[in-house]
Structures are given as structure tokens and as C-alpha cells.
Enzyme design. Structure first.
Site, PDB file in Angstrom:
ATOM      1  N   ARG A  38       0.831  -1.203   0.000  1.00 12.82           N
ATOM      2  CA  ARG A  38       0.000   0.000   0.000  1.00 12.82           C
ATOM      3  C   ARG A  38       0.864   1.251   0.000  1.00 12.82           C
ATOM      4  NH1 ARG A  38      -5.079  -1.806   0.198  1.00 12.82           N
ATOM      5  NH2 ARG A  38      -5.334  -3.852   1.171  1.00 12.82           N
TER       6      ARG A  38
ATOM      7  N   ILE B 203       2.186   4.854   0.808  1.00 16.38           N
ATOM      8  CA  ILE B 203       2.278   5.519   2.115  1.00 16.38           C
ATOM      9  C   ILE B 203       1.433   6.798   2.147  1.00 16.38           C
ATOM     10  CG2 ILE B 203       4.295   7.012   1.693  1.00 16.38           C
ATOM     11  CD1 ILE B 203       5.442   5.895   4.352  1.00 16.38           C
TER      12      ILE B 203
ATOM     13  N   ASN C 129       4.561   6.150 -13.888  1.00 19.37           N
ATOM     14  CA  ASN C 129       5.206   7.435 -14.156  1.00 19.37           C
ATOM     15  C   ASN C 129       6.658   7.223 -14.566  1.00 19.37           C
ATOM     16  OD1 ASN C 129       2.902   8.945 -13.358  1.00 19.37           O
ATOM     17  ND2 ASN C 129       3.456   8.699 -11.207  1.00 19.37           N
TER      18      ASN C 129
ATOM     19  N   VAL D 289      10.144   7.964  -7.096  1.00 20.56           N
ATOM     20  CA  VAL D 289      10.967   6.832  -6.656  1.00 20.56           C
ATOM     21  C   VAL D 289      11.453   6.089  -7.901  1.00 20.56           C
ATOM     22  CG1 VAL D 289      11.046   4.708  -5.318  1.00 20.56           C
ATOM     23  CG2 VAL D 289       9.639   6.635  -4.506  1.00 20.56           C
TER      24      VAL D 289
ATOM     25  N   HIS E  28       7.430   1.213 -10.899  1.00 15.53           N
ATOM     26  CA  HIS E  28       6.267   0.748 -10.135  1.00 15.53           C
ATOM     27  C   HIS E  28       4.989   1.118 -10.863  1.00 15.53           C
ATOM     28  CE1 HIS E  28       7.549   4.722  -8.717  1.00 15.53           C
ATOM     29  NE2 HIS E  28       6.266   5.011  -8.570  1.00 15.53           N
ATOM     30  N   MET E  29       3.979   0.309 -10.634  1.00 17.19           N
ATOM     31  CA  MET E  29       2.642   0.530 -11.184  1.00 17.19           C
ATOM     32  C   MET E  29       1.726   0.906 -10.023  1.00 17.19           C
ATOM     33  SD  MET E  29       0.292  -2.433 -12.900  1.00 17.19           S
ATOM     34  CE  MET E  29       1.064  -2.476 -14.502  1.00 17.19           C
ATOM     35  N   HIS E  30       1.034   2.053 -10.165  1.00 15.74           N
ATOM     36  CA  HIS E  30       0.028   2.439  -9.167  1.00 15.74           C
ATOM     37  C   HIS E  30      -1.295   1.759  -9.528  1.00 15.74           C
ATOM     38  CE1 HIS E  30       2.197   6.134  -7.536  1.00 15.74           C
ATOM     39  NE2 HIS E  30       2.840   5.958  -8.676  1.00 15.74           N
TER      40      HIS E  30
HETATM   41  P1  DGP Z   1       5.855   8.096  -8.262  1.00 13.57           P
HETATM   42  O1  DGP Z   1       5.521   9.580  -8.246  1.00 13.57           O
HETATM   43  O2  DGP Z   1       5.171   7.376  -9.373  1.00 13.57           O
HETATM   44  O3  DGP Z   1       7.351   7.841  -8.208  1.00 13.57           O
HETATM   45  O4  DGP Z   1       5.189   7.506  -6.951  1.00 13.57           O
HETATM   46  C1  DGP Z   1       5.901   7.165  -5.802  1.00 13.57           C
HETATM   47  C2  DGP Z   1       4.891   6.728  -4.760  1.00 13.57           C
HETATM   48  O5  DGP Z   1       5.572   6.036  -3.743  1.00 13.57           O
HETATM   49  C3  DGP Z   1       4.149   7.892  -4.082  1.00 13.57           C
HETATM   50  O6  DGP Z   1       2.735   7.739  -4.319  1.00 13.57           O
HETATM   51  C4  DGP Z   1       4.456   7.728  -2.612  1.00 13.57           C
HETATM   52  C5  DGP Z   1       4.983   6.317  -2.500  1.00 13.57           C
HETATM   53  N1  DGP Z   1       6.025   6.136  -1.516  1.00 13.57           N
HETATM   54  C6  DGP Z   1       7.176   6.862  -1.400  1.00 13.57           C
HETATM   55  N2  DGP Z   1       7.918   6.385  -0.386  1.00 13.57           N
HETATM   56  C7  DGP Z   1       7.225   5.322   0.126  1.00 13.57           C
HETATM   57  C8  DGP Z   1       7.500   4.412   1.184  1.00 13.57           C
HETATM   58  O7  DGP Z   1       8.522   4.460   1.869  1.00 13.57           O
HETATM   59  N3  DGP Z   1       6.559   3.461   1.426  1.00 13.57           N
HETATM   60  C9  DGP Z   1       5.405   3.355   0.691  1.00 13.57           C
HETATM   61  N4  DGP Z   1       4.559   2.377   1.009  1.00 13.57           N
HETATM   62  N5  DGP Z   1       5.130   4.201  -0.331  1.00 13.57           N
HETATM   63  C10 DGP Z   1       6.027   5.163  -0.591  1.00 13.57           C
END
Ligand code: DGP
Length: 116
Positions: free
Chosen positions: A30, A32, A88, A97, A101-103
Site C-alpha cells: 500500500r 504511504i 510514471n 521513486v 512501479h505501477m500504481h
Molecule cells: P511516483 O511519483 O510514481 O514515483 O510515486 C511514488 C509513490 O511512492 C508515491 O505515491 C508515494 C509512494 N512512496 C514513497 N515512499 C514510500 C515508502 O517508503 N513506502 C510506501 N509504502 N510508499 C512510498
């Protein structure tokens, strides 16, 4: 070899996360800072930095991410109403990040596809 990121640490169990699925190819957990009632990130266990770094040998893993997304959408109860999958890439895509990754976003109407 990609730089290690927080997602790499989550994949290896070295950082905490609410993991909802993991196998030998992908991990899903999930977000964060959820942007919808369901906001899950599906990542390859292999640290691919961006879509630009995808190689032909990654095809099976990337296809598997969609299979996992469909399974999770069903489990979350959002499959029939629908959801959005987002990947993204780099600055203009809004990538923060640098571990591909896929949202998976759902549980409410997600709205416009892109901001104007
Ligand atoms: P993007 O903008 O596509 O790189 O999305 C990165 C997503 O990652 C953003 O929605 C917040 C999430 N995120 C960043 N750090 C962490 C973390 O430490 N744990 C979790 N579960 N999500 C994170």
C-alpha cells in the site's frame, strides 16, 4: 545496475510496508500517501529504475505485474467498478521513486486522466 531505493528495501524486507502480495517476481504494497481508498504499488523485485530501462528480458515480469494488478483489484472489490493503473517515468511523468512501479488506484471515481 539500478541505484537502490526505498522500494528495493521493501522488496527485501529491510524496510516496513503493508505488503499485500509477493512472489518471486513482484511485490505489491500500500502506498504511504494514498490518493484513493485503494492505492497499491506493484513493483518488480528486480530494481529497474524507469520504463526507459526496461529490457526485452523483463517482458514476463512486466506482464506479471498486470496479472497481479487484476488479482488485487478483484480482492479489493474494485474490479467491476473500475480502477486506474499508472506508471510514471522521469521528471515530466512525475516519477519520485526510481524503482519502476505501477500504481493501482480505485475505490472512487479517479477523475480526469491528466491534469490540464
Ligand atoms: P511516483 O511519483 O510514481 O514515483 O510515486 C511514488 C509513490 O511512492 C508515491 O505515491 C508515494 C509512494 N512512496 C514513497 N515512499 C514510500 C515508502 O517508503 N513506502 C510506501 N509504502 N510508499 C512510498
Amino acid at each position: 545496475m539500478s541505484e537502490d531505493t526505498i522500494f528495493g528495501k521493501i522488496v527485501r524486507g529491510e524496510a516496513p510496508a503493508d505488503i499485500v502480495f509477493q512472489d518471486d517476481r513482484v511485490t505489491a504494497f500500500r502506498d504511504i500517501t494514498p490518493q484513493a481508498p485503494t492505492h497499491i504499488l506493484i513493483v518488480p523485485n528486480k530494481a529497474i529504475a524507469t520504463v526507459n530501462d526496461v529490457k526485452p528480458e523483463d517482458e514476463e515480469t512486466l506482464g506479471h505485474m498486470f496479472v497481479v494488478a487484476a488479482r488485487l483489484a478483484e480482492e479489493e472489490g474494485i474490479a467491476d467498478d473500475g480502477y486506474r493503473l499508472i506508471v510514471n517515468c522521469n521528471r515530466d511523468g512525475g516519477q519520485i521513486v526510481f524503482h519502476l512501479h505501477m500504481h493501482l488506484l480505485g475505490g472512487r471515481p479517479i477523475g480526469r486522466m491528466v491534469a490540464r
